[in-house]
Design an enzyme around this catalytic site. Structure first.
Site, PDB file in Angstrom:
ATOM      1  N   GLY A   1       0.887  -1.171   0.026  1.00 25.68           N
ATOM      2  CA  GLY A   1       0.023   0.083   0.040  1.00 25.68           C
ATOM      3  C   GLY A   1       0.735   1.219   0.085  1.00 25.68           C
ATOM      4  O   GLY A   1       1.847   1.390  -0.601  1.00 25.68           O
TER       5      GLY A   1
ATOM      6  N   HIS B   1       8.986  -3.245  -6.511  1.00 24.45           N
ATOM      7  CA  HIS B   1       8.393  -3.134  -7.872  1.00 24.45           C
ATOM      8  C   HIS B   1       9.665  -2.399  -8.518  1.00 24.45           C
ATOM      9  O   HIS B   1       9.205  -1.459  -9.535  1.00 24.45           O
ATOM     10  CB  HIS B   1       7.109  -2.010  -7.765  1.00 24.45           C
ATOM     11  CG  HIS B   1       6.273  -2.489  -6.691  1.00 24.45           C
ATOM     12  ND1 HIS B   1       5.377  -3.314  -7.649  1.00 24.45           N
ATOM     13  CD2 HIS B   1       5.749  -2.288  -5.781  1.00 24.45           C
ATOM     14  CE1 HIS B   1       4.200  -3.690  -6.535  1.00 24.45           C
ATOM     15  NE2 HIS B   1       4.545  -2.960  -5.388  1.00 24.45           N
TER      16      HIS B   1
ATOM     17  N   GLU C   1       9.142  -7.155 -10.163  1.00 27.54           N
ATOM     18  CA  GLU C   1       7.957  -8.020  -9.630  1.00 27.54           C
ATOM     19  C   GLU C   1       8.133  -9.371  -9.968  1.00 27.54           C
ATOM     20  O   GLU C   1       8.413  -9.665 -11.104  1.00 27.54           O
ATOM     21  CB  GLU C   1       6.905  -7.423 -10.341  1.00 27.54           C
ATOM     22  CG  GLU C   1       6.519  -5.843  -9.700  1.00 27.54           C
ATOM     23  CD  GLU C   1       5.347  -5.276 -10.680  1.00 27.54           C
ATOM     24  OE1 GLU C   1       5.032  -5.691 -11.773  1.00 27.54           O
ATOM     25  OE2 GLU C   1       4.843  -4.136  -9.925  1.00 27.54           O
TER      26      GLU C   1
ATOM     27  N   SER D   1       5.845  -5.643  -1.123  1.00 26.12           N
ATOM     28  CA  SER D   1       5.824  -4.357  -1.697  1.00 26.12           C
ATOM     29  C   SER D   1       5.997  -3.228  -0.196  1.00 26.12           C
ATOM     30  O   SER D   1       7.550  -3.415   0.312  1.00 26.12           O
ATOM     31  CB  SER D   1       4.340  -3.772  -2.102  1.00 26.12           C
ATOM     32  OG  SER D   1       4.408  -2.492  -2.670  1.00 26.12           O
ATOM     33  N   ALA D   2       5.416  -2.373   0.199  1.00 26.40           N
ATOM     34  CA  ALA D   2       5.662  -1.660   1.429  1.00 26.40           C
ATOM     35  C   ALA D   2       5.983  -2.421   2.699  1.00 26.40           C
ATOM     36  O   ALA D   2       7.019  -2.005   3.229  1.00 26.40           O
ATOM     37  CB  ALA D   2       4.317  -0.920   1.688  1.00 26.40           C
TER      38      ALA D   2
END
Lengths: 235, 235
Positions: free
Chosen positions: A90, A159, A194, A122-123
């Site tokens: 997020g 990413h 990714e 991700s985050a």
């Protein structure tokens, strides 16, 4: 003994949430029945309940229960008691802001260092590094600090995106941004494309998945590493 | 009377630094001989001297002198005395950090509100808004606050980029990021595509350049506006 799975993304284009990682996660969370999910990064502004539901649906496929950290009266105790932890993606600013303001960052670091299995996407991967200084996200809130877990001795750029050679857009490329990062910070940065993830077992850190990753060390030219590369000595 | 030129980018693909704006700048800086350049955003980590040299070369073409703010012993007095100001692009976090730490933000706001002509490009445009919360940059340093000049009553997203429909990359689109911004902030955001700029004369704000811009208001669907649109009532 530390045990982490640090993934560039939760989702590959055209496939379901976490689908590409489920085989890996079956093994990784072998001894875990219930995973505490930290929904604070709120992708697209999703509520904590709605985001937890998404994680729940994915983990049902491998018979794991998910419970949102926001459901506990005492989140610090919940993390101490957790059998396994998953921090979803997020906005990194929102995530890091919440972890600091709720005084959760230190507890999270401590339980991960003590061996609670940790999945980040991700985050949730970005915060495994020394700082969130190589996040791609928009600064929509102001965290009191950019310091993160530091459970690996370098930074993550999730990413990771190669420069688009045909692009006429003049915004900075990812590589230029990381170069700018190195004018103010010295830690190495691993650009995870990714589909890539890092597996951390104790002090061993290994690149996994089908792709190469790009490593940016201070005062060195960036270079590619192939899947299976041991990054334990990178810092 | 306020007088600003707030540009998405300094440079269009395939052309020289500021080239596409020089005609406009000749008129805008008509009564200005010497422009104080603020090089703090350090694109690609450029030194203040090297960056100032780039601005100098561009402005020589329209017979304007450039002097870097870093060359003054008293930058606050230098801003008060300035005939014109140009804040160049680079990293917004570095720029905002320096403006706050050197106690320059308030003086800069005050002289711009009093009518010193101000040119901003990219990060230098982002800081004209209420906050740097819609910056695209990497958080390579931690500014004490994200508050910026607020000399216009909304936020700027420079280098606005439409979603790449063919992309398989799962990082958030610019529109998704701005949607997330609006979960925590209420001010409108103007996405300025490269080649667009806002001209501010007093309280009048008009979109200029050949392109449409995209406006994101809190609790509204995003919409396009054409060049020449008056944005004075947006907030």
């Amino acid at each position: 003994m530390k045990k982490l799975l640090i993934a560039s993304t939760s989702t590959l284009h055209g496939s379901a949430y976490l689908a590409y990682l489920l085989d890996e996660l079956t093994v990784f969370f072998q001894s875990t029945e219930t995973i505490v999910f930290i929904p604070y990064a709120r992708p697209s502004g999703l509520s904590h309940d709605a985001y937890t539901k998404i994680a729940e649906t994915a983990f049902q496929k491998i018979n794991k229960k998910i419970v949102g950290l926001h459901e506990f009266d005492d989140p610090i105790q919940a993390l101490k008691d957790a059998e396994g932890i998953f921090v979803g993606g997020g906005n990194s600013f929102v995530l890091v802001d919440q972890l600091h303001r709720k005084n959760i960052m230190n507890t999270l670091r401590s339980v991960v260092n003590s061996g609670t299995p940790y999945l980040g996407t991700s985050a949730g991967s970005n915060i495994c590094g020394i700082s969130m200084g190589t996040s791609n996200d928009m600064p929509i809130v102001h965290p009191p600090s950019f310091e993160t877990l530091g459970v690996i001795p370098f930074n993550i750029n999730p990413h990771y995106l190669d420069p688009l050679l045909e692009s006429k857009h003049m915004g900075e490329t990812r590589a230029t941004r990381i170069k700018e990062f190195h004018f103010f910070n010295t830690q190495a940065v691993v650009g995870l494309r990714e589909g890539s993830f890092l597996e951390v077992i104790g002090e061993q850190i290994v690149l996994k998945g089908p792709l190469n990753a790009r490593v940016f060390e201070h005062h060195k030219a960036p270079y590619e590493i192939s899947s299976g590369t041991d990054l334990s000595d990178l810092h």
